[in-house]
Write an enzyme that holds these catalytic residues in place. Structure first.
Site, PDB file in Angstrom:
ATOM      1  N   GLN A   1       0.841  -1.199   0.000  1.00 50.67           N
ATOM      2  CA  GLN A   1       0.000   0.000   0.000  1.00 50.67           C
ATOM      3  C   GLN A   1       0.878   1.251   0.000  1.00 50.67           C
ATOM      4  O   GLN A   1       0.382   2.364  -0.100  1.00 50.67           O
ATOM      5  CB  GLN A   1      -0.876   0.029   1.258  1.00 50.67           C
ATOM      6  CG  GLN A   1      -1.874  -1.101   1.344  1.00 50.67           C
ATOM      7  CD  GLN A   1      -2.613  -1.058   2.679  1.00 50.67           C
ATOM      8  OE1 GLN A   1      -3.509  -0.258   2.883  1.00 50.67           O
ATOM      9  NE2 GLN A   1      -2.229  -1.920   3.592  1.00 50.67           N
TER      10      GLN A   1
ATOM     11  N   GLY B   1       2.764  -4.550   8.924  1.00 52.04           N
ATOM     12  CA  GLY B   1       2.735  -3.102   9.160  1.00 52.04           C
ATOM     13  C   GLY B   1       1.533  -2.372   8.605  1.00 52.04           C
ATOM     14  O   GLY B   1       1.685  -1.333   7.969  1.00 52.04           O
ATOM     15  N   THR B   2       0.359  -2.905   8.855  1.00 54.10           N
ATOM     16  CA  THR B   2      -0.838  -2.193   8.401  1.00 54.10           C
ATOM     17  C   THR B   2      -1.930  -2.257   9.448  1.00 54.10           C
ATOM     18  O   THR B   2      -2.096  -3.278  10.125  1.00 54.10           O
ATOM     19  CB  THR B   2      -1.359  -2.741   7.051  1.00 54.10           C
ATOM     20  OG1 THR B   2      -2.619  -2.124   6.763  1.00 54.10           O
ATOM     21  CG2 THR B   2      -1.548  -4.251   7.058  1.00 54.10           C
ATOM     22  N   SER B   3      -2.673  -1.158   9.579  1.00 53.36           N
ATOM     23  CA  SER B   3      -3.777  -1.116  10.538  1.00 53.36           C
ATOM     24  C   SER B   3      -4.973  -1.913  10.016  1.00 53.36           C
ATOM     25  O   SER B   3      -5.938  -2.116  10.739  1.00 53.36           O
ATOM     26  CB  SER B   3      -4.185   0.338  10.790  1.00 53.36           C
ATOM     27  OG  SER B   3      -4.531   0.958   9.570  1.00 53.36           O
TER      28      SER B   3
ATOM     29  N   GLU C   1       1.315  -3.315  16.669  1.00 53.10           N
ATOM     30  CA  GLU C   1       0.228  -3.420  17.653  1.00 53.10           C
ATOM     31  C   GLU C   1      -0.864  -4.330  17.091  1.00 53.10           C
ATOM     32  O   GLU C   1      -0.911  -4.583  15.889  1.00 53.10           O
ATOM     33  CB  GLU C   1      -0.366  -2.035  17.947  1.00 53.10           C
ATOM     34  CG  GLU C   1      -0.979  -1.407  16.716  1.00 53.10           C
ATOM     35  CD  GLU C   1      -1.246   0.085  16.832  1.00 53.10           C
ATOM     36  OE1 GLU C   1      -1.086   0.649  17.917  1.00 53.10           O
ATOM     37  OE2 GLU C   1      -1.615   0.665  15.800  1.00 53.10           O
TER      38      GLU C   1
ATOM     39  N   ASP D   1       6.116   4.850  -1.185  1.00 53.04           N
ATOM     40  CA  ASP D   1       7.430   5.444  -0.937  1.00 53.04           C
ATOM     41  C   ASP D   1       8.582   4.867  -1.758  1.00 53.04           C
ATOM     42  O   ASP D   1       9.690   5.403  -1.739  1.00 53.04           O
ATOM     43  CB  ASP D   1       7.760   5.373   0.566  1.00 53.04           C
ATOM     44  CG  ASP D   1       7.738   3.937   1.119  1.00 53.04           C
ATOM     45  OD1 ASP D   1       8.108   3.002   0.390  1.00 53.04           O
ATOM     46  OD2 ASP D   1       7.364   3.772   2.302  1.00 53.04           O
TER      47      ASP D   1
ATOM     48  N   HIS E   1      -1.434   1.462  -4.241  1.00 54.14           N
ATOM     49  CA  HIS E   1      -1.814   2.868  -4.040  1.00 54.14           C
ATOM     50  C   HIS E   1      -0.964   3.840  -4.853  1.00 54.14           C
ATOM     51  O   HIS E   1      -0.991   5.045  -4.612  1.00 54.14           O
ATOM     52  CB  HIS E   1      -1.767   3.234  -2.548  1.00 54.14           C
ATOM     53  CG  HIS E   1      -2.871   2.593  -1.754  1.00 54.14           C
ATOM     54  ND1 HIS E   1      -2.892   2.554  -0.389  1.00 54.14           N
ATOM     55  CD2 HIS E   1      -3.999   1.962  -2.170  1.00 54.14           C
ATOM     56  CE1 HIS E   1      -3.998   1.925   0.019  1.00 54.14           C
ATOM     57  NE2 HIS E   1      -4.672   1.547  -1.042  1.00 54.14           N
TER      58      HIS E   1
HETATM   59  P1  OAD Z   1      -1.523   2.935   9.021  1.00 51.85           P
HETATM   60  O1  OAD Z   1      -0.773   4.170   9.402  1.00 51.85           O
HETATM   61  O2  OAD Z   1      -2.997   2.959   9.072  1.00 51.85           O
HETATM   62  O3  OAD Z   1      -1.059   1.707   9.924  1.00 51.85           O
HETATM   63  C1  OAD Z   1       0.294   1.425  10.127  1.00 51.85           C
HETATM   64  C2  OAD Z   1       0.395   0.223  11.050  1.00 51.85           C
HETATM   65  O4  OAD Z   1       1.765  -0.074  11.170  1.00 51.85           O
HETATM   66  C3  OAD Z   1      -0.165   0.466  12.457  1.00 51.85           C
HETATM   67  O5  OAD Z   1      -1.004  -0.606  12.844  1.00 51.85           O
HETATM   68  C4  OAD Z   1       1.105   0.505  13.319  1.00 51.85           C
HETATM   69  O6  OAD Z   1       0.929  -0.070  14.600  1.00 51.85           O
HETATM   70  C5  OAD Z   1       2.046  -0.354  12.518  1.00 51.85           C
HETATM   71  N1  OAD Z   1       3.469  -0.025  12.754  1.00 51.85           N
HETATM   72  C6  OAD Z   1       4.033   1.146  13.102  1.00 51.85           C
HETATM   73  N2  OAD Z   1       5.346   1.034  13.195  1.00 51.85           N
HETATM   74  C7  OAD Z   1       5.649  -0.243  12.896  1.00 51.85           C
HETATM   75  C8  OAD Z   1       6.846  -1.002  12.822  1.00 51.85           C
HETATM   76  N3  OAD Z   1       8.034  -0.459  13.062  1.00 51.85           N
HETATM   77  N4  OAD Z   1       6.756  -2.314  12.489  1.00 51.85           N
HETATM   78  C9  OAD Z   1       5.568  -2.893  12.222  1.00 51.85           C
HETATM   79  N5  OAD Z   1       4.410  -2.238  12.289  1.00 51.85           N
HETATM   80  C10 OAD Z   1       4.431  -0.930  12.603  1.00 51.85           C
HETATM   81  O7  OAD Z   1      -0.986   2.541   7.572  1.00 51.85           O
HETATM   82  P2  OAD Z   1      -1.626   1.614   6.465  1.00 51.85           P
HETATM   83  O8  OAD Z   1      -2.397   0.492   7.061  1.00 51.85           O
HETATM   84  O9  OAD Z   1      -0.556   1.300   5.501  1.00 51.85           O
HETATM   85  O10 OAD Z   1      -3.723   5.061   1.574  1.00 51.85           O
HETATM   86  O11 OAD Z   1      -2.611   2.627   5.798  1.00 51.85           O
HETATM   87  C11 OAD Z   1      -3.314   2.210   4.676  1.00 51.85           C
HETATM   88  C12 OAD Z   1      -3.551   3.345   3.749  1.00 51.85           C
HETATM   89  O12 OAD Z   1      -4.155   4.423   4.441  1.00 51.85           O
HETATM   90  C13 OAD Z   1      -2.322   3.971   3.151  1.00 51.85           C
HETATM   91  O13 OAD Z   1      -1.790   3.262   2.070  1.00 51.85           O
HETATM   92  C14 OAD Z   1      -2.849   5.270   2.694  1.00 51.85           C
HETATM   93  C15 OAD Z   1      -3.599   5.655   3.927  1.00 51.85           C
HETATM   94  O14 OAD Z   1      -4.560   6.539   3.759  1.00 51.85           O
HETATM   95  C16 OAD Z   1      -3.731   5.919   0.564  1.00 51.85           C
HETATM   96  O15 OAD Z   1      -2.987   6.864   0.505  1.00 51.85           O
HETATM   97  C17 OAD Z   1      -4.745   5.571  -0.475  1.00 51.85           C
END
Ligand code: OAD
Length: 277
Positions: free
Chosen positions: A113, A220-222, A248, A116, A131
């Site tokens: 997703q 690494g995704t929520s 988390e 970067d 994305h």
């Molecule tokens: P989020 O910011 O929603 O979630 C990131 C997740 O990564 C969270 O659950 C964190 O706990 C976890 N996290 C943080 N640091 C970490 C680490 N060092 N190792 C492992 N996990 C870690 O990001 P996405 O789920 O990617 O879309 O968000 C999805 C989409 O929402 C993005 O692609 C973007 C955004 O709006 C668009 O731009 C269309």
């Protein structure tokens, strides 16, 4: 970590590795968390702000229509920021895993997703960036689409884009905004914004990879944004083994066969290094 947790991690790790070794077709699906240790801000939580804006308020076609100068300031900042960031051990391990599995005539697809570009810089090859790409641009009118690594995006954006909440808006005039070399309309970042559909060609490749996968790792995704949040559910339906690595819990843990809570830059090198065994 306590002794019991250490033992539990070790036991799970061994079972995970065994399942991964058995797999013939592996899909990995990553989100912003995989790049967090490279210093790239995630979307949700305290990191998800630029100036006073929630990042998700700016990543919309409506925001661009209303104020293309502001949205380009934001993307100009992200493009510049990324030049100073490097892939972390999580990205690098995924690239090594792909090299190893393909050398064993197995299949590997990396769905991300993230926009970067860090997976590509780490050496991953078979990437489906659902994305879009921070260093891609496309025309708002014609079919022009290209890679563009210019920072600033046009000379008028030199020094613009500071995330400091007190920074005044630059209000770059229409004439100085980035334009299409073919038709002179505005160009925009080639990323998927909120409310927009994903590229259907990429999505059908995703569907094919998931349909074939017998092992899927989500990192690494929520798991809040669709359709990516549904990918592991689709893989589950076809009987794939599922694993999750995240900082988390997200509430989706019960569909996964393996769950590792912690930083992907630390966990992935420990659990994916079957290429060293
Ligand atoms: P989020 O910011 O929603 O979630 C990131 C997740 O990564 C969270 O659950 C964190 O706990 C976890 N996290 C943080 N640091 C970490 C680490 N060092 N190792 C492992 N996990 C870690 O990001 P996405 O789920 O990617 O879309 O968000 C999805 C989409 O929402 C993005 O692609 C973007 C955004 O709006 C668009 O731009 C269309």
């Amino acid at each position: 970590m306590s002794r019991e947790m250490d033992d539990l991690f070790e036991e799970q790790k061994q079972k995970f590795k065994e399942a991964l070794r058995q797999a013939q077709s592996v899909v990995v699906s990553t989100g912003a968390g995989v790049s967090a240790e490279s210093g790239v801000p995630t979307f949700r939580g305290k990191d998800g702000l630029w100036r006073k804006y929630n990042v998700m308020e700016l990543a919309t076609p409506e925001a661009f229509e209303r104020n293309p100068s502001l949205v380009w300031e934001f993307y100009n900042y992200r493009r510049e920021l990324m030049f100073s960031k490097q892939p972390n051990p999580g990205h690098i391990t995924l690239a090594k895993l792909e090299e190893y599995l393909t050398s064993q005539s197995k299949e590997f697809t990396l769905i991300t997703q993230n926009i970067d570009g860090l997976h590509k810089r780490a050496g991953s090859k078979n990437i489906l960036a659902v994305h879009g790409d921070l260093y891609g641009v496309k025309c708002t009118r014609c079919d022009y689409k290209a890679e563009n690594k210019d920072v600033p995006i046009t000379p008028a954006f030199e020094g613009l884009g500071s995330p400091d909440p007190d920074t005044p808006e630059a209000n770059v005039s229409f004439d100085d905004l980035p334009k299409c070399p073919k038709c002179n309309a505005l160009i925009r970042p080639d990323v998927v914004w909120f409310g927009e559909s994903l590229d259907s060609e990429i999505l059908s490749k995703v569907d094919m990879a998931i349909a074939k996968a017998d092992f899927m790792l989500v990192v690494g995704t929520s798991m809040l944004v669709y359709p990516a949040a549904a990918f592991p559910y689709a893989a589950k339906q076809t009987g794939a083994k599922l694993a999750f690595v995240n900082f988390e819990q997200t509430g989706n843990e019960n569909i996964f066969d393996f769950v590792f809570i912690g930083k992907s830059g630390e966990i992935l090198p420990e659990i994916l290094n079957i290429y060293e065994d």
